[in-house]
Design an enzyme around this catalytic site. Structure first.
Site, PDB file in Angstrom:
ATOM      1  CE  LYS A   1     -13.006  -4.483  -1.777  1.00  0.00           C
ATOM      2  NZ  LYS A   1     -13.136  -4.027  -0.365  1.00  0.00           N
TER       3      LYS A   1
ATOM      4  CE  LYS B   1      -4.506  -1.686   1.179  1.00  0.00           C
ATOM      5  NZ  LYS B   1      -5.711  -1.441   2.053  1.00  0.00           N
TER       6      LYS B   1
ATOM      7  CE  LYS C   1      -7.309 -10.613  -3.939  1.00  0.00           C
ATOM      8  NZ  LYS C   1      -8.167 -10.349  -2.719  1.00  0.00           N
TER       9      LYS C   1
HETATM   10  P1  ATP Z   1      -8.194  -4.966  -2.615  1.00  0.00           P
HETATM   11  O1  ATP Z   1      -8.341  -4.877  -3.885  1.00  0.00           O
HETATM   12  O2  ATP Z   1      -8.539  -3.452  -2.008  1.00  0.00           O
HETATM   13  O3  ATP Z   1      -7.412  -5.602  -1.756  1.00  0.00           O
HETATM   14  P2  ATP Z   1     -10.320  -6.666  -2.262  1.00  0.00           P
HETATM   15  O4  ATP Z   1     -11.452  -6.833  -3.483  1.00  0.00           O
HETATM   16  O5  ATP Z   1      -9.244  -7.719  -2.296  1.00  0.00           O
HETATM   17  O6  ATP Z   1      -9.954  -5.400  -2.282  1.00  0.00           O
HETATM   18  P3  ATP Z   1     -10.761  -6.815   0.451  1.00  0.00           P
HETATM   19  O7  ATP Z   1     -11.511  -5.946   1.073  1.00  0.00           O
HETATM   20  O8  ATP Z   1      -9.146  -6.928   0.674  1.00  0.00           O
HETATM   21  O9  ATP Z   1     -10.945  -7.176  -1.011  1.00  0.00           O
HETATM   22  O10 ATP Z   1     -11.220  -8.491   1.086  1.00  0.00           O
HETATM   23  C1  ATP Z   1     -12.413  -8.535   1.662  1.00  0.00           C
HETATM   24  C2  ATP Z   1     -12.551 -10.026   1.766  1.00  0.00           C
HETATM   25  O11 ATP Z   1     -12.881 -10.469   0.665  1.00  0.00           O
HETATM   26  C3  ATP Z   1     -11.437 -10.662   2.388  1.00  0.00           C
HETATM   27  O12 ATP Z   1     -11.568 -11.943   2.972  1.00  0.00           O
HETATM   28  C4  ATP Z   1     -10.881 -11.353   0.939  1.00  0.00           C
HETATM   29  O13 ATP Z   1     -10.028 -12.329   1.447  1.00  0.00           O
HETATM   30  C5  ATP Z   1     -12.132 -11.860   0.249  1.00  0.00           C
HETATM   31  N1  ATP Z   1     -11.726 -11.753  -1.186  1.00  0.00           N
HETATM   32  C6  ATP Z   1     -11.370 -10.690  -1.806  1.00  0.00           C
HETATM   33  N2  ATP Z   1     -11.259 -10.986  -3.128  1.00  0.00           N
HETATM   34  C7  ATP Z   1     -11.713 -12.173  -3.335  1.00  0.00           C
HETATM   35  C8  ATP Z   1     -11.480 -12.985  -4.317  1.00  0.00           C
HETATM   36  N3  ATP Z   1     -11.375 -12.697  -5.620  1.00  0.00           N
HETATM   37  N4  ATP Z   1     -11.960 -14.363  -4.131  1.00  0.00           N
HETATM   38  C9  ATP Z   1     -12.376 -14.819  -3.026  1.00  0.00           C
HETATM   39  N5  ATP Z   1     -12.143 -14.078  -1.989  1.00  0.00           N
HETATM   40  C10 ATP Z   1     -12.037 -12.792  -2.125  1.00  0.00           C
END
Ligand code: ATP
Ligand code: LTN
Length: 326
Positions: A195, A111, A192
């Site tokens: 966001k 970050k 993956k």
């Molecule tokens: P960022 O891109 O900002 O890291 P993110 O979309 O990866 O955000 P987080 O807010 O970090 O999401 O995660 C919220 C929850 O969703 C966490 O428990 C994370 O493990 C889960 N998660 C996020 N993306 C995935 C995915 N593609 N598949 C399964 N679980 C996910």
């Protein structure tokens, strides 16, 4: 009963990966454990925000979580800044973690590369997260793989505190769901769904309308060999679709592969399954969106419940340090 605690940041719109990988699991856990879920708004302001944004995003996230099935009467759902014990506990944690330990956190490294202004809060973020978890005598923390390191440092902090000041905190453990729940980006199935990937065509938002969902799934990247087989290494795009269809309909993705001859039908069925999965969630969200006062009321009830657990644990910690009683 097992005490479960998890947190989610109010940043960006939730997507199908968040739902299938985390939130749906939370909705099950609330019935099997004593579950506490927190919208971690104080963690979200470790990076600069425009005024009003976090409050808006926190309300919306809480509404989405409730729409997704978290029942504030069954679990405890609250906003982190509503329970002051988190900030106070966060300071105690900051004093029980070293600069060196915080410097090794990979989320901080990632970050801090993405921002010009690197706040001290971004650096000490894991100390606040440790307070979130330890203030509730948490046994288990359901999180994604990326958070394992933060749970490890939480255990290290708890152990150090306990050895300095006497038995105070329960040592929590991370519970990371099986890899099967990982949803990949539809356009870039090697990454993956996320966001922060900024891939609108590859990301299914939980509030996307059915037409958008169908369009995104039907234009998902696959490959040229035409064979439907569950094999993430060789066929990531097709395997991602099978895995989404499997997760949405509670079926085994490898077994599902046998019932398909071509990609077209797999895409149609996956799109239909995702639309059917999200429709009730979207309908509930629209209702909650129309009545923000009701969500605020539910969050207040949640914060009151959370405080009854957190306040005595914080008092125990302060007492064990031997701070002069007020
Ligand atoms: P960022 O891109 O900002 O890291 P993110 O979309 O990866 O955000 P987080 O807010 O970090 O999401 O995660 C919220 C929850 O969703 C966490 O428990 C994370 O493990 C889960 N998660 C996020 N993306 C995935 C995915 N593609 N598949 C399964 N679980 C996910
Ligand atoms: N750091 C986590 C969010 C988070 C959390 C928590 C998760 C903050 N406090 C306590 C579990 C328990 C993230 O970035 N996903």
């Amino acid at each position: 009963m097992t005490r479960v605690f998890s947190g989610i940041q109010p940043t960006g719109e939730l997507h199908l990966g968040n739902y299938l990988g985390a939130i749906r699991n939370w909705t099950r856990l609330q019935h099997e454990t004593d579950a506490i879920f927190c919208v971690v708004d104080l963690h979200a302001i470790t990076v600069p925000k425009t005024p009003g944004q976090v409050g808006h995003d926190s309300l919306r996230l809480a509404q989405l979580l409730i729409a997704a099935g978290l029942d504030p009467e069954v679990c405890t759902l609250f906003v982190q800044s509503h329970v002051r014990e988190h900030t106070e506990g966060g300071w105690l944690m900051q004093c029980s973690v070293s600069f060196g330990e915080l410097s090794r956190m990979t989320q901080f490294k990632d970050k801090s590369d993405q921002h010009d202004f690197i706040s001290a809060g971004l650096f000490t973020y894991p100390a606040l997260q440790a307070a979130d978890i330890l203030l509730y005598d948490t046994d288990e923390v359901p999180v994604g793989e990326d958070q394992r390191q933060h749970i490890e440092i939480t255990r290290d902090i708890a152990e150090r505190f306990n050895s300095r000041y006497g038995e105070t905190f329960v040592l929590p453990k991370a519970v990371v769901p099986r890899a099967g729940a990982r949803v990949m980006d539809l356009q870039r199935p090697d990454a993956k769904m996320s966001k922060s990937l900024d891939s609108p065509k590859g990301t299914v938002g939980l509030l996307d309308d059915p037409k958008q969902i169908a369009k995104k799934i039907k234009s998902a990247v696959t490959d040229n060999d035409g064979e439907v087989r569950f094999d993430f290494a060789e066929k990531p795009g097709v395997s991602n679709l099978l895995s989404i269809l499997g997760a949405a309909t509670d079926q085994d993705p490898a077994a599902l592969a046998d019932s398909y001859e071509q990609y077209g039908q797999l895409k149609v069925d996956t799109a239909d399954a995702v639309v059917a999965l999200l429709e009730p969630l979207q309908a509930r969200f629209r209702e909650l969106e129309g009545d923000p006062a009701e969500t605020a009321r539910l969050l207040k009830v949640g914060a009151d419940k959370a405080r009854t657990v957190a306040a005595p644990v914080l008092a125990r910690a302060k007492g064990n340090i031997g701070l002069l009683a007020d």
